[in-house]
Design an enzyme around this catalytic site. Structure first.
Site, PDB file in Angstrom:
ATOM      1  N   ARG A  82       0.841  -1.213   0.000  1.00 20.88           N
ATOM      2  CA  ARG A  82       0.000   0.000   0.000  1.00 20.88           C
ATOM      3  C   ARG A  82       0.867   1.250   0.000  1.00 20.88           C
ATOM      4  NH1 ARG A  82      -2.006   2.105   4.436  1.00 20.88           N
ATOM      5  NH2 ARG A  82      -2.332   0.094   5.459  1.00 20.88           N
ATOM      6  N   TYR A 136     -16.215  15.181 -16.030  1.00 20.63           N
ATOM      7  CA  TYR A 136     -16.617  13.781 -15.898  1.00 20.63           C
ATOM      8  C   TYR A 136     -17.746  13.665 -14.871  1.00 20.63           C
ATOM      9  CZ  TYR A 136     -16.078   8.754 -15.437  1.00 20.63           C
ATOM     10  OH  TYR A 136     -16.294   7.408 -15.417  1.00 20.63           O
ATOM     11  N   ASP A 193      -7.369  17.138 -16.006  1.00 18.36           N
ATOM     12  CA  ASP A 193      -7.698  15.749 -16.313  1.00 18.36           C
ATOM     13  C   ASP A 193      -7.386  15.543 -17.796  1.00 18.36           C
ATOM     14  OD1 ASP A 193      -8.933  13.358 -17.027  1.00 18.36           O
ATOM     15  OD2 ASP A 193     -10.622  13.630 -15.660  1.00 18.36           O
ATOM     16  N   LYS A 249      -8.427   4.231 -19.699  1.00 17.77           N
ATOM     17  CA  LYS A 249      -8.754   4.609 -21.066  1.00 17.77           C
ATOM     18  C   LYS A 249      -7.546   4.380 -21.987  1.00 17.77           C
ATOM     19  CE  LYS A 249     -12.446   5.669 -18.809  1.00 17.77           C
ATOM     20  NZ  LYS A 249     -12.782   6.992 -18.299  1.00 17.77           N
TER      21      LYS A 249
END
Ligand SMILES: *Cc1c(COP(=O)(O)O)cnc(C)c1O
Length: 393
Positions: A58, A111, A183, A208
């Site tokens: 992590r 978005y 973004d 994407k």
């Protein structure tokens, strides 16, 4: 040395040394949750940050780290951080900047889940946000308050493909000392590099174009070492939205072909956009290479090509839009974008259904708007399927 190589070379070789990994041509997958310390003291020193090295996945993992280093190189940033999804990346950045009462300026058109997150933060932590066209210095200045902590924008905007000038935004932001977050999902670092234009943080839904094959959900942010270290040690470590080593490994593979895929996505999209423009069932086609005047100049200034996403309106309303989707067959009706497959969706009822209708329409997300993510199939096959569906409505 490495940063002097061209983008394509860095996407394949950047920041990896096979000699440190038994000569393995492909970067190894470190599918492990934790790392063994040689001694108690070594563990202590690692936790204190006095000795480099892995502790627990992590906090860091070598496969994830290679992806981060490579993306920092490709985006011309100092440091990158990977997350379990694009939204984990968006929320990490927003949570880094906001405290109770903070104000955010956001592009009008964003978005759907980013909008949802801002709304939720507004209700829960009393932050405020303004949606803005960000299309002139005066407009941007008029939105800034003494509580403004960042300007968050997309360009091209999902799904309307509107363009925002990074030069104009960064000029005002720098005067006022406000960080700019972009973004960059729609472009990938191959077509647009906002950090080179003076922006502060660039983020991606790696799901994407970076992954490119529809088999990973992931996110990435790139920025200064100082801000990235802060996000890594607080938001990412303690909220824990990390990327898995296997997903990082797939994304490293995706990056190797990014430039080749993007070139073909753009080539196919150019052809489809010009066909759509001539089709009588289509009202308006929005695609960067078709822009004129000021918008065309902005595209030229900050993007190398127009990308693989086209939005267009069909004549009629929601009924005709849904009819079109119900008549495609090669094209797949699905959200997401940037995959090898051509994907078609209806933003008003799918990705942006969360945005209230009135705000949606101000964003340009009207009921007859369609978003097309042009894939890597033969462009005539893509057009054939789309034209056939258009004939049915
Ligand atoms: C998909 C997408 C996101 C969210 O990314 P996930 O990987 O789905 O969490 C954010 N911004 C844009 C522009 C996107 O297309």
């Amino acid at each position: 040395m490495e940063s002097k190589k061209k983008f394509q070379t860095n996407a394949i070789h950047g920041t990896y040394k096979s000699e440190q990994h038994f000569g393995s041509l492909t970067p190894p997958l470190f599918q492990t949750s934790t790392f063994v310390f040689d001694t108690a003291e070594q563990g202590e020193h690692r936790f204190l940050g006095e000795e480099p090295g892995m502790i627990y996945s992590r906090l860091g993992n070598p496969t994830v780290q290679l992806l981060e280093e490579r993306l920092a190189l490709l985006e011309s940033g100092e440091k990158a951080l990977a997350f379990g999804s694009g939204m984990a990346a968006v929320s990490a950045v927003l949570l880094h900047y906001v405290k109770e009462g903070s104000h955010i300026i956001c592009s009008r058109g964003i978005y759907g889940c980013t909008y949802g997150l801002l709304k939720w933060l507004q209700e829960k932590f009393r932050i405020t946000f303004d949606l803005s066209d960000l299309d002139s210095e005066e407009e941007i200045r008029s939105k800034i308050t003494n509580k403004t902590v960042c300007i968050f924008l997309e360009t091209p905007i999902n799904p309307t493909m509107k363009i925002i000038s990074l030069k104009t935004v960064t000029k005002v932001a720098k005067e006022q000392g406000i960080p700019v977050v972009v973004d960059n999902t729609f472009c990938s670092p191959y077509l647009q590099r906002p950090l080179e234009q003076g922006c502060d943080i660039v983020l991606h839904s790696a799901t994407k174009y970076i992954g490119g094959h529809g088999d990973v959900v992931g996110g990435i942010i790139v920025g200064s070492e100082e801000v990235m270290n802060n996000i890594a040690s607080h938001v990412r470590k303690d909220i824990g939205g990390i990327m898995s080593p296997f997903d990082a490994w797939l994304l490293i593979r995706g990056l190797k072909t990014l430039h080749v895929r993007m070139d073909r996505h753009c080539e196919n999209a150019e052809k489809i956009a010009s066909r759509l423009q001539k089709n009588e069932k289509v009202d308006k086609v929005i695609y960067p290479s078709l822009f004129e005047g000021k918008n065309a100049e902005i595209v030229k200034e900050q993007m190398t090509k127009s990308g693989g996403v086209i939005s267009f309106t069909v004549r009629g309303g929601k009924e005709q839009a849904q009819k079109l989707l119900n008549h495609v067959s090669l094209l797949k009706v699905a959200v997401s974008l940037g995959d090898t497959e051509t994907l078609i969706q209806h933003p008003a009822s799918m990705t942006h259904a969360i945005v209230p209708k009135e705000e949606r329409e101000k964003m340009g997300i009207v009921d007859n708007l369609i978003r097309l993510s042009v894939g890597l199939e033969d462009w005539e096959d893509i057009w054939g399927d789309l034209e056939n569906a258009l004939n049915q409505i």
